[in-house]
Design a protein around this motif. Structure first.
Motif, PDB file in Angstrom:
ATOM      1  N   CYS A  93     -55.044  32.229 -48.865  1.00  0.00           N
ATOM      2  CA  CYS A  93     -55.726  33.140 -49.794  1.00  0.00           C
ATOM      3  C   CYS A  93     -54.829  33.466 -50.983  1.00  0.00           C
ATOM      4  N   LYS A  94     -55.409  33.477 -52.165  1.00  0.00           N
ATOM      5  CA  LYS A  94     -54.694  33.851 -53.381  1.00  0.00           C
ATOM      6  C   LYS A  94     -54.881  35.343 -53.647  1.00  0.00           C
ATOM      7  N   PRO A  95     -53.946  35.952 -54.407  1.00  0.00           N
ATOM      8  CA  PRO A  95     -54.043  37.413 -54.622  1.00  0.00           C
ATOM      9  C   PRO A  95     -55.344  37.861 -55.272  1.00  0.00           C
ATOM     10  N   ASN A  96     -55.811  37.149 -56.287  1.00  0.00           N
ATOM     11  CA  ASN A  96     -57.034  37.555 -57.000  1.00  0.00           C
ATOM     12  C   ASN A  96     -58.133  36.512 -56.768  1.00  0.00           C
ATOM     13  N   ASP A  97     -58.621  36.484 -55.544  1.00  0.00           N
ATOM     14  CA  ASP A  97     -59.673  35.535 -55.184  1.00  0.00           C
ATOM     15  C   ASP A  97     -61.003  36.279 -55.169  1.00  0.00           C
ATOM     16  N   GLU A  98     -61.821  36.072 -56.205  1.00  0.00           N
ATOM     17  CA  GLU A  98     -63.095  36.776 -56.312  1.00  0.00           C
ATOM     18  C   GLU A  98     -64.062  36.362 -55.207  1.00  0.00           C
ATOM     19  N   GLU A  99     -64.006  35.102 -54.820  1.00  0.00           N
ATOM     20  CA  GLU A  99     -64.890  34.631 -53.755  1.00  0.00           C
ATOM     21  C   GLU A  99     -64.570  35.319 -52.436  1.00  0.00           C
ATOM     22  N   LEU A 100     -63.272  35.526 -52.168  1.00  0.00           N
ATOM     23  CA  LEU A 100     -62.866  36.198 -50.939  1.00  0.00           C
ATOM     24  C   LEU A 100     -63.299  37.663 -50.944  1.00  0.00           C
ATOM     25  N   VAL A 101     -63.170  38.333 -52.086  1.00  0.00           N
ATOM     26  CA  VAL A 101     -63.595  39.738 -52.185  1.00  0.00           C
ATOM     27  C   VAL A 101     -65.093  39.862 -51.969  1.00  0.00           C
TER      28      VAL A 101
END
Length: 350
Positions: free
Chosen positions: A96-104
């Protein structure tokens, strides 16, 4: 004839010495090539001593360079990062990347969002397998002191699917099943309600509270939860499942900390409490006349923080992650650990 034989033996021994000398020269870096045991151990000891002295010289040179940089007001040379299994892990696309919009966006719609958004308080049902043991109830009793709002129900002969239906009707949010084998808890099953998922963990290295030296007794305060190194999509999902077992409003005055630390796909569980102690620093006066008349002691209060383990202590290893609630026959699995996944020591999944 005897003198001739002695000469031949002397020439053979001299040739052997010359051969060993040449062998030592050739095998400066490989003492294992030397056939003579004494010479081999001597060469190895010399290599070891040289390596240690070289390491000491490098440390002194590095320290001198740092001191010189500090004196001149410059930046010290960067420190070398040691190679470990963690920082040389195989590249993984699911990290996971810090600013992952898909994950949020996925977090807002997953099965744990209502609990983590404080819309529903967590309510946990804890039970056992059908054939229980003596250490199983002891472990469950300590588990109930770790997880707030946990309730124990005796398994009896009920099937797990019926227990799931009963827990749904009673508005439980999760079911934790402790499985035992040969009188020892060896597996943990966590079922999120009402729609899953179901995670099956292998449980090992269990140490109960009574077996921990200088253990503390936990209070009934809501603990602070710490989750470490859950970096991949799968690890993030498992971390949110564990997080949904605990209330999201920790009471920090209770000084309780529950830690799930993931390292090389092993999840280490620890339960601690903070202890703040005030220690006095004593400075005795060196004047002998003053000591004979009256000893003068100056005390300065210092607050020291330390951790006291409350127990229990155990390790979890993810075996399967299943869609929906528990179904041993027709269940669909999100992730299954297989034997061929352990071929590389630098491949991690959580």
């Amino acid at each position: 004839m005897v003198a001739g034989k002695r000469k031949d033996r002397a020439s053979e021994s001299a040739a052997g010495d010359r051969g060993d000398g040449e062998e030592i020269k050739k095998a400066k870096l490989l003492p294992s090539l030397i056939r003579n045991k004494e010479k081999r151990s001597k060469v190895y000891a010399n290599l070891k001593r040289d390596k240690k002295s070289e390491k000491r010289k490098q440390a002194k040179a590095r320290e001198a360079a740092e001191n010189r940089a500090l004196e001149l007001g410059e930046e010290p040379p960067p420190k070398k990062i040691p190679r470990t299994i963690e920082n040389t892990r195989e590249p993984d696309e699911t990290v996971c990347k810090p600013n992952d919009e898909e994950l949020v966006a996925a977090n807002d719609a997953d099965e744990f969002s209502k609990i983590l958004k404080l819309e529903i308080p967590p309510k946990i049902l804890i039970t056992t397998c059908r054939f229980n043991s003596t250490r199983g109830p002891a472990f469950i009793q300590e588990l109930m002191t770790v997880i707030p709002n946990a309730h124990y129900y005796k398994r009896g002969t009920h099937e797990l699917k019926k227990i799931v239906e009963y827990a749904k009707n009673k508005e439980f949010t999760s079911i934790v099943v402790v499985h035992t084998n040969r009188r020892e808890p060896d597996a943990l099953l966590i079922i999120n309600l009402p729609d899953g998922p179901t995670a099956h963990f292998k449980l090992s290295n269990l140490v109960l509270r009574k077996d921990i030296k200088h253990h503390g007794n936990p209070t009934s305060h809501k603990p602070e939860l710490v989750l470490n190194n859950f970096t991949t999509r799968l690890g993030y999902r498992i971390g949110r499942m564990i997080q949904s077992l605990f209330p999201q409003e920790p009471f920090f005055r209770g000084r309780r900390v529950v830690t799930f630390h993931n390292q090389r796909d092993f999840i280490f569980f620890r339960h601690h409490r903070y202890i703040f102690e005030s220690k006095e620093k004593k400075d005795d006066s060196k004047d002998k006349k003053a000591q004979s008349a009256q000893s003068k002691i100056n005390t300065e209060g210092r607050v020291i923080a330390r951790l006291q383990e409350c127990g229990p202590r155990f390790t979890l290893k993810l075996v399967t992650l299943q869609h929906g609630t528990f179904d041993s026959k027709g269940g669909e699995f999100e992730w299954v650990h297989k034997a061929d996944m352990d071929t590389s020591r630098r491949r991690f999944f959580l």
